[in-house]
Design a protein around this motif. Structure first.
Motif, PDB file in Angstrom:
ATOM      1  N   UNK A 173       0.752  -1.110   0.059  1.00 37.01           N
ATOM      2  CA  UNK A 173       0.067   0.057   0.164  1.00 37.01           C
ATOM      3  C   UNK A 173       0.852   1.456   0.173  1.00 37.01           C
ATOM      4  N   UNK A 174       2.085   0.939   0.402  1.00 28.81           N
ATOM      5  CA  UNK A 174       2.864   2.348   0.104  1.00 28.81           C
ATOM      6  C   UNK A 174       3.517   2.596  -1.168  1.00 28.81           C
ATOM      7  N   UNK A 175       3.274   1.773  -1.973  1.00 28.40           N
ATOM      8  CA  UNK A 175       3.960   1.651  -3.363  1.00 28.40           C
ATOM      9  C   UNK A 175       2.819   1.682  -4.371  1.00 28.40           C
ATOM     10  N   UNK A 176       1.250   1.332  -4.121  1.00 31.18           N
ATOM     11  CA  UNK A 176       0.377   1.338  -4.901  1.00 31.18           C
ATOM     12  C   UNK A 176      -1.161   1.307  -4.194  1.00 31.18           C
ATOM     13  N   UNK A 177      -1.941   1.863  -5.049  1.00 31.18           N
ATOM     14  CA  UNK A 177      -3.533   1.727  -4.581  1.00 31.18           C
ATOM     15  C   UNK A 177      -3.841   0.521  -4.828  1.00 31.18           C
ATOM     16  N   UNK A 178      -4.623  -0.371  -3.983  1.00 34.73           N
ATOM     17  CA  UNK A 178      -4.848  -2.002  -4.463  1.00 34.73           C
ATOM     18  C   UNK A 178      -6.311  -2.155  -3.944  1.00 34.73           C
ATOM     19  N   UNK A 179      -7.161  -2.842  -4.928  1.00 31.45           N
ATOM     20  CA  UNK A 179      -8.322  -3.233  -4.479  1.00 31.45           C
ATOM     21  C   UNK A 179      -8.464  -4.760  -5.044  1.00 31.45           C
ATOM     22  N   UNK A 180      -9.475  -5.281  -4.425  1.00 26.92           N
ATOM     23  CA  UNK A 180     -10.147  -6.802  -4.921  1.00 26.92           C
ATOM     24  C   UNK A 180     -11.072  -6.246  -5.915  1.00 26.92           C
TER      25      UNK A 180
END
Length: 306
Positions: A173-180
């Motif tokens: 989450x530091x490096x990217x926006x992330x979603x399922x």
């Protein structure tokens, strides 16, 4: 006559059964067979006609063909030479062939070329190193649509205080926006894996956070060794204090900065933690901003983790 032990058959994909190609479990080969799941992943990628798409583990090419229909170019990275041959046969003599480039080899050991998007059904055993290889890849790309084991997907999107929250979560989450974005049952694959899967959308943060990722990784590695312990108790450990003091002395020496003769390094660490109100915090309840503040406070005092 003694009974002849029958050979255990390996399940094979319909399109390659006639050629006798068996799936290799060492490579985590589970071919996505449901065309609706493939269609959904391609749609979620929002591919433009000018895009170059990276696909990892194309297998027999079910996803590859769908990507080639939308993109300017598809770069498919495949470790299994048998499947490379099948993929080449599949596009041979079609209008799709000039748009396909195949990289043969282990994606973790391959220098990746430029791409705008990544779409892939990831072999489970390389999920973690591959995520960070993609997130640290330059130049930036728009997003990655990746199929993972469901629990792995849940771990990278987990928020603080969640039981699945871990170093993997906060580092991602530091490096990217992330979603399922999609849950996928095991029966959508052949052969079916033992667990369900999920599709994740990763969007790299551009520009990236203004810190050293190596430093960040060193800090979170310490904090999550015991994520339920307070930071004050973790940083009292002799091995951690010894390593950090050694780094501190090296950095001060490189910058020609004096080290106090009566330095009590343990007290110095405790003061930093107290000053940023982090001494009683636990990794399980800290988010990206909390770790960012703590790292900057340590670095300000010439304390480094790498």
């Amino acid at each position: 006559m003694p009974k002849v032990k029958s050979e255990k058959k390996t399940r094979v994909h319909g399109t390659v059964a006639k050629q006798g190609i068996l799936f290799n479990k060492d490579f985590g080969q589970h071919i996505l067979k449901n065309p609706m799941v493939i269609k959904s992943m391609v749609e979620k990628a929002a591919i433009r006609p000018t895009d170059t798409v990276l696909e990892i583990g194309p297998g027999t090419g079910n996803m590859t063909v769908a990507l080639l229909d939308c993109a300017k170019k598809v770069i498919a990275c495949e470790i299994d030479k048998r499947l490379v041959a099948e993929l080449q046969k599949r596009v041979q003599g079609t209008h799709l062939k000039p748009k396909l480039e195949i990289l043969v080899g282990d994606v973790l050991k391959t220098d990746l070329p430029f791409f705008n998007l990544c779409v892939a059904n990831i072999p489970y055993q390389i999920s973690s190193p591959l995520v960070f290889k993609l997130l640290l890849h330059r130049p930036f790309y728009r997003c990655a649509i990746l199929m993972f084991q469901k629990e792995f997907a849940q771990r990278i999107v987990a928020q603080k205080n969640d039981k699945l929250y871990s170093r993997l979560s906060v580092n991602t989450q530091l490096l990217a926006r992330v979603d399922i974005i999609l849950n996928v049952g095991r029966n959508n694959f052949r052969p079916p894996p033992k667990v369900d899967s999920a599709v994740v959308r990763l969007e790299p943060r551009n520009p990236p956070p203004p810190i050293s990722y190596t430093e960040w990784d060193g800090l979170t590695r310490i904090a999550f060794t015991r994520k339920n312990k307070t930071l004050a108790s973790l940083f009292r450990q002799t091995c951690i204090l010894s390593t950090l003091e050694k780094n501190y002395r090296i950095h001060c020496s490189m910058r020609n900065q004096e080290i106090p003769e009566n330095l009590n390094f343990k007290d110095k660490i405790e003061k930093i933690l107290t000053d940023v109100n982090a001494d009683k915090l636990r990794a399980r309840s800290m988010d990206v901003d909390d770790f960012m503040s703590l790292l900057l406070a340590f670095n300000k005092e010439n304390i480094y983790f790498a």
